[in-house]
Write a protein that holds these residues in place. Structure first.
Motif, mmCIF file in Angstrom:
data_model
loop_
_atom_site.group_PDB
_atom_site.id
_atom_site.type_symbol
_atom_site.label_atom_id
_atom_site.label_comp_id
_atom_site.label_asym_id
_atom_site.label_seq_id
_atom_site.Cartn_x
_atom_site.Cartn_y
_atom_site.Cartn_z
ATOM 1 N N THR A 3 0.823 -1.221 0.000
ATOM 2 C CA THR A 3 0.000 0.000 0.000
ATOM 3 C C THR A 3 0.849 1.260 0.000
ATOM 4 O O THR A 3 0.617 2.170 -0.790
ATOM 5 N N THR A 4 1.845 1.310 0.886
ATOM 6 C CA THR A 4 2.648 2.532 1.032
ATOM 7 C C THR A 4 3.724 2.650 -0.035
ATOM 8 O O THR A 4 4.208 3.743 -0.307
ATOM 9 N N LEU A 14 4.748 4.248 -10.830
ATOM 10 C CA LEU A 14 4.613 5.703 -10.739
ATOM 11 C C LEU A 14 3.162 6.128 -10.954
ATOM 12 O O LEU A 14 2.623 6.956 -10.205
ATOM 13 N N ALA A 15 2.513 5.535 -11.943
ATOM 14 C CA ALA A 15 1.110 5.861 -12.219
ATOM 15 C C ALA A 15 0.213 5.450 -11.052
ATOM 16 O O ALA A 15 -0.796 6.105 -10.771
ATOM 17 N N GLY A 16 0.586 4.389 -10.347
ATOM 18 C CA GLY A 16 -0.160 3.969 -9.164
ATOM 19 C C GLY A 16 -0.080 5.005 -8.058
ATOM 20 O O GLY A 16 -1.102 5.371 -7.460
ATOM 21 N N THR A 73 -3.300 7.244 -6.568
ATOM 22 C CA THR A 73 -3.645 7.362 -5.145
ATOM 23 C C THR A 73 -3.654 8.818 -4.706
ATOM 24 O O THR A 73 -4.596 9.270 -4.036
ATOM 25 N N ILE A 74 -2.613 9.545 -5.075
ATOM 26 C CA ILE A 74 -2.511 10.950 -4.657
ATOM 27 C C ILE A 74 -3.666 11.759 -5.245
ATOM 28 O O ILE A 74 -4.310 12.553 -4.551
ATOM 29 N N ILE A 83 -2.788 13.122 2.799
ATOM 30 C CA ILE A 83 -1.888 12.260 2.020
ATOM 31 C C ILE A 83 -0.706 11.900 2.915
ATOM 32 O O ILE A 83 -0.042 12.793 3.461
ATOM 33 N N PHE A 84 -0.461 10.615 3.079
ATOM 34 C CA PHE A 84 0.689 10.163 3.854
ATOM 35 C C PHE A 84 1.958 10.674 3.181
ATOM 36 O O PHE A 84 2.182 10.442 1.996
ATOM 37 N N VAL A 85 2.783 11.386 3.933
ATOM 38 C CA VAL A 85 3.984 12.013 3.375
ATOM 39 C C VAL A 85 4.891 10.967 2.714
ATOM 40 O O VAL A 85 5.520 11.218 1.689
ATOM 41 N N GLY A 86 4.911 9.773 3.299
ATOM 42 C CA GLY A 86 5.735 8.705 2.736
ATOM 43 C C GLY A 86 5.356 8.364 1.306
ATOM 44 O O GLY A 86 6.214 7.965 0.507
ATOM 45 N N THR A 87 4.094 8.515 0.955
ATOM 46 C CA THR A 87 3.663 8.246 -0.422
ATOM 47 C C THR A 87 4.364 9.194 -1.388
ATOM 48 O O THR A 87 4.818 8.790 -2.465
ATOM 49 N N VAL A 88 4.465 10.452 -0.991
ATOM 50 C CA VAL A 88 5.136 11.458 -1.828
ATOM 51 C C VAL A 88 6.636 11.173 -1.896
ATOM 52 O O VAL A 88 7.249 11.215 -2.969
#
Length: 198
Positions: free
Chosen positions: A116-117, A160-162, A166-167, A177-182
């Motif tokens: 997920t992350t 990357l598209a995933g 999500t974002i 938005i979880f900062v880790g995702t960015v």
């Protein structure tokens, strides 16, 4: 590598612990992961196993997820992950995989944890499970057909598209938005750039 008996036992257990909708999703991810592994020359057995177990803790209570994650990761996880079931369940599922089914393959466990992350540096198997979770046959959201088409051409671009999907979804929903995702998205862009110029 993983016996049919073990896979059938896991399926039986999941059928008991997950809703019908979630169980169908899990089977879809396992099938998509296997197909992606064959396409990209990865271990299809490992991919199927990680796909089966990726949501093994998804419908547990947050307190139970936290206890499971602590056993596998100690206090190393971001506090936001520890407080958010939608982010935490993959890390919790690592303990389920290890303790209930004796899975000790670090690559499989990392793929379950990060589905997920994401993570700043993902193995091919981690990317496969990350992508399979988006594109399995039961998924239906704006842009899923684009992701499915992309997944047949380029695994990194699909990762990357995933992240972008999500974002975008979270922005549209006015959700945090979880900062880790960015951070992980940025790492993926840098990694792809290095691969191009390396």
């Amino acid at each position: 590598m993983y016996s049919t008996e073990l896979k059938e036992k896991i399926k039986g257990d999941l059928q008991q612990s997950l809703t019908g909708h979630r169980y169908t999703h899990v089977l879809g991810v396992a099938a998509a992961a296997r197909q992606l592994a064959v396409r990209y020359g990865s271990d299809a057995d490992k991919a199927e196993m990680a796909g089966l177990l990726h949501d093994a803790a998804k419908q547990k209570r947050l307190e139970e997820m936290q206890a499971l994650a602590l056993r596998a990761f100690g206090d190393s996880l971001d506090p936001v992950i520890m407080q958010t079931g939608s982010l935490l369940h993959g890390y919790a599922a690592v303990t389920v995989a290890k303790e209930q089914y004796g899975i000790d393959d670090a690559d499989v466990l990392a793929a379950i944890a990060h589905h997920t992350t994401g993570a700043p540096h993902m193995s091919q198997l981690e990317k496969i499970i990350f992508v399979a979770d988006y594109i399995e046959a039961g998924r239906d959201f704006d842009g899923v057909d684009h992701l499915r088409a992309l997944a047949k051409e380029d695994l990194d671009k699909t990762v990357l598209a995933g992240y972008d999907s999500t974002i975008t979804h979270l922005l549209e929903q006015d959700k945090t938005i979880f900062v880790g995702t960015v951070v992980n998205r940025n790492a993926q862009i840098l990694s792809m750039g290095e691969a191009r110029h390396g």
